[in-house]
Scaffold this motif. Structure first.
Motif, PDB file in Angstrom:
ATOM      1  N   THR A 162     -31.053  10.526  -7.623  1.00 32.85           N
ATOM      2  CA  THR A 162     -32.042   9.469  -7.392  1.00 32.85           C
ATOM      3  C   THR A 162     -33.429   9.893  -7.850  1.00 32.85           C
ATOM      4  OG1 THR A 162     -30.784   8.598  -5.513  1.00 32.85           O
ATOM      5  CG2 THR A 162     -33.111   8.011  -5.632  1.00 32.85           C
ATOM      6  N   VAL A 163     -33.795  11.138  -7.573  1.00 33.05           N
ATOM      7  CA  VAL A 163     -35.111  11.628  -7.992  1.00 33.05           C
ATOM      8  C   VAL A 163     -35.245  11.557  -9.508  1.00 33.05           C
ATOM      9  CG1 VAL A 163     -36.535  13.708  -8.200  1.00 33.05           C
ATOM     10  CG2 VAL A 163     -35.579  13.079  -5.989  1.00 33.05           C
ATOM     11  N   ALA A 164     -34.226  11.984 -10.231  1.00 35.39           N
ATOM     12  CA  ALA A 164     -34.272  11.945 -11.696  1.00 35.39           C
ATOM     13  C   ALA A 164     -34.415  10.513 -12.203  1.00 35.39           C
ATOM     14  CB  ALA A 164     -33.017  12.594 -12.276  1.00 35.39           C
ATOM     15  N   PHE A 177     -43.628  15.556  -4.197  1.00 33.03           N
ATOM     16  CA  PHE A 177     -42.901  14.355  -4.595  1.00 33.03           C
ATOM     17  C   PHE A 177     -43.737  13.082  -4.484  1.00 33.03           C
ATOM     18  CE2 PHE A 177     -39.894  17.524  -3.180  1.00 33.03           C
ATOM     19  CZ  PHE A 177     -38.941  17.513  -4.182  1.00 33.03           C
ATOM     20  N   ARG A 180     -43.833  16.674 -13.409  1.00 36.61           N
ATOM     21  CA  ARG A 180     -42.543  16.012 -13.614  1.00 36.61           C
ATOM     22  C   ARG A 180     -42.679  14.653 -14.297  1.00 36.61           C
ATOM     23  NH1 ARG A 180     -37.922  18.741 -13.262  1.00 36.61           N
ATOM     24  NH2 ARG A 180     -36.881  16.806 -12.645  1.00 36.61           N
ATOM     25  N   TRP A 204     -31.626  12.896  -2.313  1.00 36.27           N
ATOM     26  CA  TRP A 204     -31.994  12.226  -3.566  1.00 36.27           C
ATOM     27  C   TRP A 204     -31.964  13.180  -4.756  1.00 36.27           C
ATOM     28  CZ3 TRP A 204     -36.678   8.507  -2.268  1.00 36.27           C
ATOM     29  CH2 TRP A 204     -36.170   7.404  -1.576  1.00 36.27           C
ATOM     30  N   ILE A 205     -32.314  14.434  -4.526  1.00 36.23           N
ATOM     31  CA  ILE A 205     -32.229  15.421  -5.608  1.00 36.23           C
ATOM     32  C   ILE A 205     -30.770  15.629  -6.008  1.00 36.23           C
ATOM     33  CG2 ILE A 205     -32.560  17.856  -6.183  1.00 36.23           C
ATOM     34  CD1 ILE A 205     -35.069  17.820  -4.461  1.00 36.23           C
ATOM     35  N   GLU A 206     -29.911  15.750  -5.014  1.00 38.95           N
ATOM     36  CA  GLU A 206     -28.503  16.044  -5.284  1.00 38.95           C
ATOM     37  C   GLU A 206     -27.770  14.873  -5.933  1.00 38.95           C
ATOM     38  OE1 GLU A 206     -26.946  17.234  -1.540  1.00 38.95           O
ATOM     39  OE2 GLU A 206     -27.908  19.215  -1.566  1.00 38.95           O
ATOM     40  N   ILE A 262     -35.217  13.631   0.735  1.00 34.20           N
ATOM     41  CA  ILE A 262     -35.548  14.213  -0.566  1.00 34.20           C
ATOM     42  C   ILE A 262     -34.398  15.078  -1.079  1.00 34.20           C
ATOM     43  CG2 ILE A 262     -37.000  15.939  -1.692  1.00 34.20           C
ATOM     44  CD1 ILE A 262     -38.317  13.286  -1.572  1.00 34.20           C
ATOM     45  N   CYS A 263     -33.839  15.910  -0.217  1.00 33.75           N
ATOM     46  CA  CYS A 263     -32.730  16.780  -0.636  1.00 33.75           C
ATOM     47  C   CYS A 263     -31.537  15.953  -1.118  1.00 33.75           C
ATOM     48  CB  CYS A 263     -32.320  17.692   0.517  1.00 33.75           C
ATOM     49  SG  CYS A 263     -33.539  18.959   0.932  1.00 33.75           S
ATOM     50  N   ILE A 271     -42.645  10.439  -7.456  1.00 28.08           N
ATOM     51  CA  ILE A 271     -41.686   9.519  -6.850  1.00 28.08           C
ATOM     52  C   ILE A 271     -42.404   8.401  -6.099  1.00 28.08           C
ATOM     53  CG2 ILE A 271     -39.715   9.269  -5.306  1.00 28.08           C
ATOM     54  CD1 ILE A 271     -39.115  10.889  -7.783  1.00 28.08           C
ATOM     55  N   GLU A 280     -37.975   9.317 -11.567  1.00 24.38           N
ATOM     56  CA  GLU A 280     -38.918   9.944 -12.503  1.00 24.38           C
ATOM     57  C   GLU A 280     -38.857   9.280 -13.872  1.00 24.38           C
ATOM     58  OE1 GLU A 280     -39.209  14.468 -10.673  1.00 24.38           O
ATOM     59  OE2 GLU A 280     -37.719  14.010 -12.213  1.00 24.38           O
TER      60      GLU A 280
END
Length: 230
Positions: A124-126, A74, A51, A119-121, A116-117, A78, A129
């Motif tokens: 935040t994860v994007a 992650f 990623r 943050w993905i939704e 984590i779930c 992350i 990254e």
């Protein structure tokens, strides 16, 4: 090798290989999938760093989904404290994988999994990254400037570089000398699966503050040059 020995599986890190930073192109990924089908091999795809690449090729699992176990997490893309992994597997391998996970880790903390779930939704994860890629590129630029002229192997989006040494150099001696300067690097030994171990160093770029990176790399360069001409 498949004709000479009984090979049952192939482990691959096709996107941002550690420690070389290589990224297999689409043709190489298709060739690997074809080879696995020809010899009935299981493919274990390690995508821990995938990623971090801004525009990676499709994962190997997309070429051979019926025989590929895709593993990612992650902590690399992350934050190191997010010890949550993801496994995508063909149905026939899932019972064994579930038993192995239950025997080694049992489960992951609910709080971290929920975080984590979420943050993905919410994106935040994007965002993290994107920031990590920018930071990695800046650090790679510093490494290219400081180590210019040395045979460095790396990828612009990675947090490490691979530095092959001269024939007369000893990686373990060099690593010990750098440790005396409070700089920790890895030799090739932890990454080798054969009896022949190359003389090389893996240099992590993300474990120090950005302002400390250039002085640390200058110390590495000085030590390498001293080792080569001692």
């Amino acid at each position: 090798m498949c004709q000479q020995r009984r090979v049952r599986a192939v482990y691959t890190m096709p996107t941002l290989h550690n420690p070389l930073g290589w990224v297999l192109n689409t043709g190489q990924r298709q060739a690997l999938a074809d080879l696995a089908r020809q010899h009935d091999l299981l493919i274990i795809e390690d995508a821990a760093y995938a990623r971090l690449v801004s525009r990676p090729p499709p994962p190997v699992v997309s070429y051979a989904p019926e025989r590929t176990v895709y593993v990612t997490g992650f902590s690399k893309n992350i934050a190191t404290g997010l010890r949550v992994g993801v496994v995508i597997s063909p149905p026939r391998y899932r019972p064994e994988i579930e038993r192995a996970i239950r025997a080694t880790t049992w489960n992951t903390p609910t709080l971290i999994s929920s975080l984590i779930c979420a943050w993905i939704e919410d994106g935040t994860v994007a965002r993290f990254e994107t920031q990590k890629r920018q930071d990695a590129r800046q650090r790679q630029q510093v490494a290219r400037e400081v180590l210019c002229g040395l045979p460095v192997v790396s990828h612009p989006d990675s947090y490490f570089v691979w530095l092959p040494l001269g024939e007369e150099s000893r990686a373990d001696r060099l690593a010990n000398a750098l440790m005396e300067r409070r700089i920790s690097v890895s030799t090739a030994e932890p990454f080798c699966v054969s009896a022949t171990i190359p003389q090389a160093l893996r240099i992590a770029l993300g474990s120090v503050p950005f302002d400390s990176l250039r002085p640390a790399l200058l110390s590495v360069r000085d030590a390498v040059e001293y080792e080569q001409y001692r």
